[in-house]
Design an enzyme around this catalytic site. Structure first.
Site, mmCIF file in Angstrom:
data_model
loop_
_atom_site.group_PDB
_atom_site.id
_atom_site.type_symbol
_atom_site.label_atom_id
_atom_site.label_comp_id
_atom_site.label_asym_id
_atom_site.label_seq_id
_atom_site.Cartn_x
_atom_site.Cartn_y
_atom_site.Cartn_z
ATOM 1 N N ARG A 17 0.832 -1.222 0.000
ATOM 2 C CA ARG A 17 0.000 0.000 0.000
ATOM 3 C C ARG A 17 0.852 1.251 0.000
ATOM 4 N NH1 ARG A 17 -3.448 -3.467 -1.996
ATOM 5 N NH2 ARG A 17 -4.645 -4.666 -0.483
ATOM 6 N N ASP A 244 0.849 -13.011 -1.670
ATOM 7 C CA ASP A 244 -0.248 -12.100 -2.002
ATOM 8 C C ASP A 244 -0.861 -11.501 -0.743
ATOM 9 O OD1 ASP A 244 -1.906 -10.585 -3.561
ATOM 10 O OD2 ASP A 244 -3.320 -12.196 -4.008
HETATM 11 O O1 DOR Z 1 -7.537 -10.313 -3.185
HETATM 12 C C1 DOR Z 1 -6.718 -9.614 -3.760
HETATM 13 N N1 DOR Z 1 -6.377 -8.404 -3.288
HETATM 14 N N2 DOR Z 1 -6.155 -10.063 -4.878
HETATM 15 C C2 DOR Z 1 -5.331 -9.290 -5.606
HETATM 16 O O2 DOR Z 1 -4.853 -9.756 -6.604
HETATM 17 C C3 DOR Z 1 -5.064 -7.893 -5.223
HETATM 18 C C4 DOR Z 1 -5.274 -7.707 -3.809
HETATM 19 C C5 DOR Z 1 -5.291 -6.270 -3.336
HETATM 20 O O3 DOR Z 1 -4.498 -5.485 -3.824
HETATM 21 O O4 DOR Z 1 -6.053 -5.970 -2.433
HETATM 22 ZN ZN ZN Z 2 -1.754 -9.558 -5.361
#
Ligand code: DOR
Ligand code: ZN
Length: 336
Positions: A17, A244
């Site tokens: 972020r 992720d």
């Molecule tokens: O669940 C997800 N959230 N999958 C993603 O690929 C991006 C991510 C996010 O940036 O919140």
């Molecule tokens: Zn991701």
């Protein structure tokens, strides 16, 4: 086994972020890790060398401030109209991957291509510059459970047209995609998350919705989870760890519309150790988390180690202002 020492792991898919949130997420995500690969779906997106460098510098300053010795690798987003120049500039600025988010596939992905032909110049440039393409492999128009399956033909389209491009399929979630990656040439690899190895759609939806587990791609079935575990513990160099980890503020995960993203940075190694132990594969954890990914990316790897011990701990409901996966649960392994 009650103690396990492994080479310092790498996490080849994280979201840190920006703004006020960046510091806490960066510290949590980078500590104990040798390398992390930072995703570019910020606002505005990382689509220029200037933004990439500024983002890198902001993260690096946090690591210095907290004396965290972790190498950060950057990604840029491939968007229609970006052009050859911007792709080359991002690579020259040090980007490890160019990321393909199909338009509307996930958080901040509205600006992505609807078809690979929307970014053909950018893909050609990436291929010629020996860059690496990373793909969020979901078809946004398909039903939730079939999004990943329906994107496989698009990957084959890319494989055919760009025969030299090296490709990482991110966060594999189905048995079918594991099989596809196995069948594709060695220039294709796949990352697997801790939550897709640990949980299924029933953990998300049965006995009350657990919004900490709401993510893209959505958690699938036990059959899929077993295929992902087989891949992760197999020692096949095509499969490596990318968490992720995708934090959203605690409050946002508790009101409609709940954003997709599973915050696993605080628990990812505990979850992985549990899964590997359950499958009599603790001896393969190091390969999956610390060796396969750096080898595939061709990154040098140090001789630092971390130790995990079997000592139960209860995951708080809120960590770093976010709603972590496994909140309220007791996990068995922790990092010393
Ligand atoms: O669940 C997800 N959230 N999958 C993603 O690929 C991006 C991510 C996010 O940036 O919140
Ligand atoms: Zn991701």
């Amino acid at each position: 086994m009650t103690e396990l020492t492994i080479k310092q792991p790498s996490d080849f898919h994280v979201h840190l972020r920006q703004g006020d949130e960046l510091e806490a997420y960066t510290v949590q995500t980078a500590k104990h890790f040798e390398n992390i690969l930072v995703m570019p779906n910020t606002k505005p997106p990382i689509t220029t060398a200037e933004r990439l460098t500024a983002y890198h510098n902001a993260i690096q300053a946090i690591l210095v401030k907290h004396a965290i010795d972790c190498r950060i690798f950057m990604a840029f987003k491939l968007v229609p109209g970006m052009g050859e120049r911007a792709v080359l500039d991002c690579i020259r600025a040090g980007a490890l991957i160019g990321k393909y988010y199909p338009s509307g596939s996930t958080t901040n992905a509205e600006d992505g291509p609807t078809h690979p032909s929307d970014i053909k110049e950018e893909l050609r440039t990436l291929e010629q510059a020996q860059g690496i393409l990373s793909i969020h492999a979901e078809s946004p128009t398909s039903p939730e459970f079939l999004k990943e399956r329906d994107f496989l033909s698009t990957i084959e389209y890319i494989l055919e047209r760009y025969p030299k491009l090296r490709i990482v399929i991110e966060h594999l979630s189905t048995a079918g995609t594991v099989d596809a990656v196995l069948g594709w040439p060695d220039r294709v690899a796949g990352t697997i998350t801790a939550h897709h190895l640990r949980y299924t759609v029933d953990d998300l939806l049965t006995d009350g919705i657990d919004s900490s587990l709401y993510c893209k791609p959505i958690l699938k079935t036990e059959h899929d989870r077993k295929a992902l575990i087989s891949a992760a513990i197999s020692g096949n160099p095509k499969f490596f760890f990318g968490s992720d980890s995708a934090p959203h503020p605690f409050e946002k995960k508790h009101i409609f519309p709940v954003p997709a993203g599973a915050y696993t940075a605080p628990v990812r190694l505990s979850l992985l150790a549990e899964v590997f132990e359950e499958n009599d594969a603790l001896h393969m954890l190091e390969y999956f988390t610390s060796t396969a990914g750096t080898a595939w990316y061709g990154i040098s790897s140090s001789n630092s180690y971390i130790t995990l011990i079997k000592k139960p701990w209860k995951v708080p409901d809120c960590i770093d202002g976010a709603f972590p996966v496994a909140h309220g649960r007791t996990l068995q392994w922790q990092i010393v």
